[in-house]
Write a protein that holds these residues in place. Sequence first.
Motif, mmCIF file in Angstrom:
data_model
loop_
_atom_site.group_PDB
_atom_site.id
_atom_site.type_symbol
_atom_site.label_atom_id
_atom_site.label_comp_id
_atom_site.label_asym_id
_atom_site.label_seq_id
_atom_site.Cartn_x
_atom_site.Cartn_y
_atom_site.Cartn_z
ATOM 1 N N ALA A 14 -1.703 -2.802 -7.517
ATOM 2 C CA ALA A 14 -2.126 -2.206 -6.242
ATOM 3 C C ALA A 14 -2.040 -0.690 -6.313
ATOM 4 O O ALA A 14 -2.846 0.025 -5.701
ATOM 5 C CB ALA A 14 -1.254 -2.739 -5.102
ATOM 6 N N PHE A 15 -1.051 -0.192 -7.057
ATOM 7 C CA PHE A 15 -0.890 1.227 -7.339
ATOM 8 C C PHE A 15 0.103 1.331 -8.495
ATOM 9 O O PHE A 15 0.699 0.327 -8.902
ATOM 10 C CB PHE A 15 -0.407 2.018 -6.119
ATOM 11 N N GLU A 68 1.944 6.904 -8.716
ATOM 12 C CA GLU A 68 1.349 7.070 -7.393
ATOM 13 C C GLU A 68 2.373 6.808 -6.293
ATOM 14 O O GLU A 68 2.403 7.515 -5.272
ATOM 15 C CB GLU A 68 0.145 6.132 -7.244
ATOM 16 N N ALA A 69 3.203 5.791 -6.491
ATOM 17 C CA ALA A 69 4.232 5.476 -5.496
ATOM 18 C C ALA A 69 5.239 6.619 -5.373
ATOM 19 O O ALA A 69 5.645 6.990 -4.266
ATOM 20 C CB ALA A 69 4.934 4.178 -5.869
ATOM 21 N N LEU A 123 7.893 3.757 5.406
ATOM 22 C CA LEU A 123 9.298 3.467 5.121
ATOM 23 C C LEU A 123 10.088 4.759 4.944
ATOM 24 O O LEU A 123 11.221 4.877 5.408
ATOM 25 C CB LEU A 123 9.421 2.589 3.873
ATOM 26 N N LYS A 124 9.509 5.733 4.271
ATOM 27 C CA LYS A 124 10.175 7.030 4.101
ATOM 28 C C LYS A 124 10.370 7.700 5.453
ATOM 29 O O LYS A 124 11.447 8.258 5.732
ATOM 30 C CB LYS A 124 9.326 7.915 3.184
ATOM 31 N N GLU A 125 9.370 7.613 6.323
ATOM 32 C CA GLU A 125 9.477 8.231 7.642
ATOM 33 C C GLU A 125 10.571 7.576 8.480
ATOM 34 O O GLU A 125 11.246 8.245 9.267
ATOM 35 C CB GLU A 125 8.125 8.152 8.357
ATOM 36 N N SER A 161 0.838 -1.196 0.000
ATOM 37 C CA SER A 161 0.000 0.000 0.000
ATOM 38 C C SER A 161 0.873 1.247 0.000
ATOM 39 O O SER A 161 2.067 1.207 0.328
ATOM 40 C CB SER A 161 -0.905 0.024 1.236
ATOM 41 N N LEU A 162 0.256 2.374 -0.321
ATOM 42 C CA LEU A 162 0.968 3.643 -0.271
ATOM 43 C C LEU A 162 1.322 4.004 1.167
ATOM 44 O O LEU A 162 2.346 4.659 1.412
ATOM 45 C CB LEU A 162 0.123 4.737 -0.920
ATOM 46 N N ASP A 163 0.518 3.567 2.112
ATOM 47 C CA ASP A 163 0.843 3.801 3.518
ATOM 48 C C ASP A 163 2.149 3.116 3.898
ATOM 49 O O ASP A 163 2.927 3.645 4.707
ATOM 50 C CB ASP A 163 -0.286 3.302 4.425
#
Length: 244
Positions: free
Chosen positions: A231-232, A236-237, A213-215, A206-208
Amino acid sequence: MIIPALDVLQQQIVRLYQGKYDTAQFYPFDLAQRLMDYQQQGAQKLHLVDLEGARDPDKKQWRQIQEATQSLGVGYQVGGGIRSVEDVAQWLEAGAAQVVIGSKAVNDKNEVAQWIQRHGAQQFVIALDVNKTEQGWMPATHGWLESADVSLFELVDFYADLGVIDFLCTDISKDGTMTGPSFALYEELQVHNPQLRIQASGGVSSLDDIRRLKEIGTQGVILGKSLLDGAFTVEEALACYQNA
Protein backbone atom coordinates in the motif's frame (compact mmCIF):
# COMPACT_ATOMS: atom_id res chain seq x y z
CA MET A 1 7.74 6.16 15.26
CA ILE A 2 6.90 3.85 12.37
CA ILE A 3 7.28 0.20 13.43
CA PRO A 4 7.13 -2.42 10.66
CA ALA A 5 5.72 -5.71 11.91
CA LEU A 6 6.08 -9.32 10.88
CA ASP A 7 4.05 -12.21 12.28
CA VAL A 8 5.39 -15.74 11.98
CA LEU A 9 3.26 -18.89 11.74
CA GLN A 10 4.40 -22.32 10.55
CA GLN A 11 7.83 -20.70 10.04
CA GLN A 12 6.39 -18.34 7.43
CA ILE A 13 5.44 -14.67 7.36
CA VAL A 14 1.68 -14.42 7.72
CA ARG A 15 -1.19 -12.03 8.31
CA LEU A 16 -4.43 -12.95 10.02
CA TYR A 17 -7.82 -11.29 9.62
CA GLN A 18 -9.17 -10.11 12.98
CA GLY A 19 -6.80 -12.52 14.70
CA LYS A 20 -8.44 -15.67 13.32
CA TYR A 21 -5.94 -18.40 12.55
CA ASP A 22 -8.14 -19.96 9.87
CA THR A 23 -7.82 -16.75 7.82
CA ALA A 24 -4.03 -16.98 7.56
CA GLN A 25 -2.58 -15.33 4.47
CA PHE A 26 1.01 -16.46 3.92
CA TYR A 27 3.63 -14.35 2.15
CA PRO A 28 6.58 -15.76 0.17
CA PHE A 29 9.17 -13.52 1.83
CA ASP A 30 12.28 -14.61 3.68
CA LEU A 31 11.99 -13.39 7.27
CA ALA A 32 15.59 -12.20 7.69
CA GLN A 33 15.63 -10.48 4.31
CA ARG A 34 12.33 -8.74 4.92
CA LEU A 35 13.53 -7.43 8.27
CA MET A 36 16.73 -6.18 6.64
CA ASP A 37 14.70 -4.50 3.88
CA TYR A 38 12.66 -2.61 6.49
CA GLN A 39 15.84 -1.56 8.27
CA GLN A 40 17.45 -0.35 5.04
CA GLN A 41 14.35 1.71 4.26
CA GLY A 42 14.86 3.62 7.48
CA ALA A 43 12.90 1.81 10.19
CA GLN A 44 14.40 2.43 13.63
CA LYS A 45 12.41 -0.30 15.37
CA LEU A 46 10.80 -3.57 14.29
CA HIS A 47 8.02 -5.70 15.75
CA LEU A 48 7.93 -9.51 15.66
CA VAL A 49 5.24 -11.93 16.82
CA ASP A 50 5.51 -15.69 17.14
CA LEU A 51 1.89 -16.59 16.42
CA GLU A 52 2.61 -20.27 16.85
CA GLY A 53 4.00 -19.61 20.30
CA ALA A 54 1.09 -17.33 21.17
CA ARG A 55 -1.32 -20.14 20.42
CA ASP A 56 0.75 -22.96 21.92
CA PRO A 57 3.95 -22.17 23.88
CA ASP A 58 5.15 -25.73 23.23
CA LYS A 59 5.46 -24.84 19.51
CA LYS A 60 7.60 -21.73 19.81
CA GLN A 61 9.48 -20.58 16.71
CA TRP A 62 12.06 -18.64 18.67
CA ARG A 63 15.15 -20.22 17.12
CA GLN A 64 14.09 -19.20 13.63
CA ILE A 65 13.16 -15.68 14.74
CA GLN A 66 16.40 -15.21 16.67
CA GLU A 67 18.44 -16.35 13.69
CA ALA A 68 16.57 -13.87 11.47
CA THR A 69 17.32 -10.95 13.80
CA GLN A 70 21.04 -11.61 14.35
CA SER A 71 22.22 -9.22 11.64
CA LEU A 72 19.89 -6.34 12.51
CA GLY A 73 21.39 -3.02 13.49
CA VAL A 74 18.14 -1.57 14.86
CA GLY A 75 16.12 -2.53 17.90
CA TYR A 76 13.23 -4.93 17.83
CA GLN A 77 10.41 -5.86 20.16
CA VAL A 78 9.09 -9.40 20.21
CA GLY A 79 6.10 -11.25 21.61
CA GLY A 80 4.26 -14.55 21.41
CA GLY A 81 4.50 -17.40 23.88
CA ILE A 82 6.38 -15.51 26.60
CA ARG A 83 5.15 -17.22 29.75
CA SER A 84 7.97 -17.04 32.29
CA VAL A 85 10.71 -14.76 33.59
CA GLU A 86 13.17 -17.16 31.95
CA ASP A 87 11.48 -16.51 28.60
CA VAL A 88 11.91 -12.76 29.15
CA ALA A 89 15.60 -13.21 29.97
CA GLN A 90 16.12 -15.42 26.91
CA TRP A 91 14.81 -12.76 24.55
CA LEU A 92 16.73 -9.93 26.16
CA GLU A 93 19.91 -11.98 25.99
CA ALA A 94 19.15 -12.77 22.33
CA GLY A 95 19.19 -9.06 21.55
CA ALA A 96 15.57 -7.92 21.80
CA ALA A 97 15.22 -4.31 22.87
CA GLN A 98 11.89 -5.08 24.52
CA VAL A 99 9.62 -8.01 25.12
CA VAL A 100 5.92 -7.73 24.37
CA ILE A 101 3.65 -9.28 26.98
CA GLY A 102 0.05 -9.92 26.00
CA SER A 103 -2.13 -12.65 27.49
CA LYS A 104 0.11 -13.06 30.52
CA ALA A 105 -0.17 -9.36 31.30
CA VAL A 106 -3.93 -9.71 31.47
CA ASN A 107 -4.27 -13.00 33.33
CA ASP A 108 -1.26 -12.95 35.65
CA LYS A 109 -0.66 -9.31 36.54
CA ASN A 110 1.19 -9.93 39.76
CA GLU A 111 3.64 -12.34 38.16
CA VAL A 112 4.34 -9.93 35.31
CA ALA A 113 4.82 -7.18 37.88
CA GLN A 114 7.64 -9.26 39.37
CA TRP A 115 9.24 -9.58 35.92
CA ILE A 116 9.06 -5.82 35.51
CA GLN A 117 10.65 -5.22 38.90
CA ARG A 118 13.43 -7.67 38.04
CA HIS A 119 14.29 -6.50 34.52
CA GLY A 120 13.11 -2.88 34.52
CA ALA A 121 9.95 -1.30 33.12
CA GLN A 122 11.78 0.01 30.05
CA GLN A 123 12.27 -3.56 28.81
CA PHE A 124 8.54 -4.19 28.44
CA VAL A 125 5.75 -3.38 26.03
CA ILE A 126 2.34 -4.34 27.36
CA ALA A 127 0.11 -5.51 24.50
CA LEU A 128 -3.59 -5.11 25.15
CA ASP A 129 -5.73 -6.36 22.28
CA VAL A 130 -9.33 -5.33 22.75
CA ASN A 131 -12.91 -5.70 21.61
CA LYS A 132 -15.52 -2.96 22.07
CA THR A 133 -18.29 -4.35 24.26
CA GLU A 134 -21.19 -3.02 26.30
CA GLN A 135 -18.73 -2.80 29.21
CA GLY A 136 -16.28 -0.75 27.13
CA TRP A 137 -12.90 -1.80 25.72
CA MET A 138 -12.20 -5.33 26.99
CA PRO A 139 -9.00 -7.30 26.31
CA ALA A 140 -8.86 -10.71 24.65
CA THR A 141 -6.12 -13.25 25.35
CA HIS A 142 -4.46 -16.46 24.10
CA GLY A 143 -4.29 -15.52 20.45
CA TRP A 144 -7.55 -13.59 20.89
CA LEU A 145 -9.43 -16.80 21.58
CA GLU A 146 -10.50 -15.91 25.13
CA SER A 147 -12.05 -12.82 26.75
CA ALA A 148 -10.76 -11.12 29.89
CA ASP A 149 -12.83 -9.89 32.82
CA VAL A 150 -10.80 -6.72 33.44
CA SER A 151 -11.03 -3.52 31.42
CA LEU A 152 -8.38 -1.95 29.22
CA PHE A 153 -7.99 1.15 31.37
CA GLU A 154 -7.69 -0.82 34.61
CA LEU A 155 -4.77 -2.72 33.11
CA VAL A 156 -3.16 0.41 31.69
CA ASP A 157 -3.26 2.02 35.14
CA PHE A 158 -1.86 -1.08 36.82
CA TYR A 159 1.21 -1.21 34.57
CA ALA A 160 1.69 2.55 34.40
CA ASP A 161 1.94 2.54 38.18
CA LEU A 162 4.85 0.09 37.80
CA GLY A 163 6.64 2.48 35.46
CA VAL A 164 5.69 0.98 32.10
CA ILE A 165 5.07 3.63 29.45
CA ASP A 166 5.02 1.51 26.27
CA PHE A 167 1.65 0.00 25.39
CA LEU A 168 0.65 -1.68 22.15
CA CYS A 169 -3.12 -1.57 21.68
CA THR A 170 -5.05 -3.29 18.93
CA ASP A 171 -8.74 -3.11 18.15
CA ILE A 172 -9.24 -6.73 17.11
CA SER A 173 -12.09 -5.84 14.76
CA LYS A 174 -9.62 -3.75 12.73
CA ASP A 175 -6.64 -6.12 12.64
CA GLY A 176 -5.63 -7.20 9.16
CA THR A 177 -8.66 -5.54 7.61
CA MET A 178 -7.04 -2.51 5.93
CA THR A 179 -10.19 -0.54 6.84
CA GLY A 180 -8.54 2.17 8.91
CA PRO A 181 -7.42 2.21 12.56
CA SER A 182 -9.68 2.54 15.57
CA PHE A 183 -9.09 6.25 16.07
CA ALA A 184 -11.57 6.43 18.97
CA LEU A 185 -9.55 3.86 20.92
CA TYR A 186 -6.33 5.84 20.62
CA GLU A 187 -8.04 9.14 21.38
CA GLU A 188 -9.45 7.65 24.60
CA LEU A 189 -6.04 6.29 25.59
CA GLN A 190 -4.36 9.65 25.02
CA VAL A 191 -6.99 11.42 27.11
CA HIS A 192 -6.77 8.78 29.84
CA ASN A 193 -2.99 9.17 30.25
CA PRO A 194 -1.11 11.52 27.90
CA GLN A 195 2.26 10.42 29.35
CA LEU A 196 2.09 6.95 27.82
CA ARG A 197 3.75 5.92 24.55
CA ILE A 198 0.91 4.19 22.72
CA GLN A 199 1.61 2.02 19.69
CA ALA A 200 -1.40 1.85 17.37
CA SER A 201 -1.93 -1.46 15.62
CA GLY A 202 -4.58 -2.75 13.25
CA GLY A 203 -6.30 -1.44 10.15
CA VAL A 204 -3.78 1.14 8.92
CA SER A 205 -4.28 1.26 5.16
CA SER A 206 -3.21 4.71 3.99
CA LEU A 207 -0.81 7.55 4.67
CA ASP A 208 -3.80 9.59 5.80
CA ASP A 209 -4.34 7.04 8.59
CA ILE A 210 -0.75 7.57 9.74
CA ARG A 211 -1.14 11.35 9.61
CA ARG A 212 -4.28 11.25 11.74
CA LEU A 213 -2.70 8.92 14.32
CA LYS A 214 0.22 11.33 14.67
CA GLU A 215 -2.20 14.22 15.14
CA ILE A 216 -3.99 12.31 17.91
CA GLY A 217 -0.65 11.97 19.68
CA THR A 218 0.04 8.29 19.07
CA GLN A 219 3.74 7.64 19.60
CA GLY A 220 4.06 4.54 17.42
CA VAL A 221 2.32 3.06 14.40
CA ILE A 222 2.59 -0.68 13.79
CA LEU A 223 2.45 -1.53 10.09
CA GLY A 224 1.91 -5.11 8.97
CA LYS A 225 -0.38 -5.93 6.08
CA SER A 226 -0.14 -2.47 4.54
CA LEU A 227 3.61 -2.93 3.95
CA LEU A 228 3.35 -6.57 2.91
CA ASP A 229 0.66 -5.72 0.35
CA GLY A 230 2.54 -2.68 -0.95
CA ALA A 231 0.00 0.00 0.00
CA PHE A 232 3.03 2.21 0.67
CA THR A 233 6.68 1.79 1.62
CA VAL A 234 8.46 2.25 4.93
CA GLU A 235 10.13 5.35 3.48
CA GLU A 236 6.78 6.86 2.54
CA ALA A 237 5.30 6.04 5.95
CA LEU A 238 8.28 7.61 7.74
CA ALA A 239 8.08 10.78 5.67
CA CYS A 240 4.35 11.04 6.34
CA TYR A 241 4.77 10.57 10.09
CA GLN A 242 7.65 13.00 10.38
CA ASN A 243 5.84 15.71 8.39
CA ALA A 244 2.42 15.32 10.02
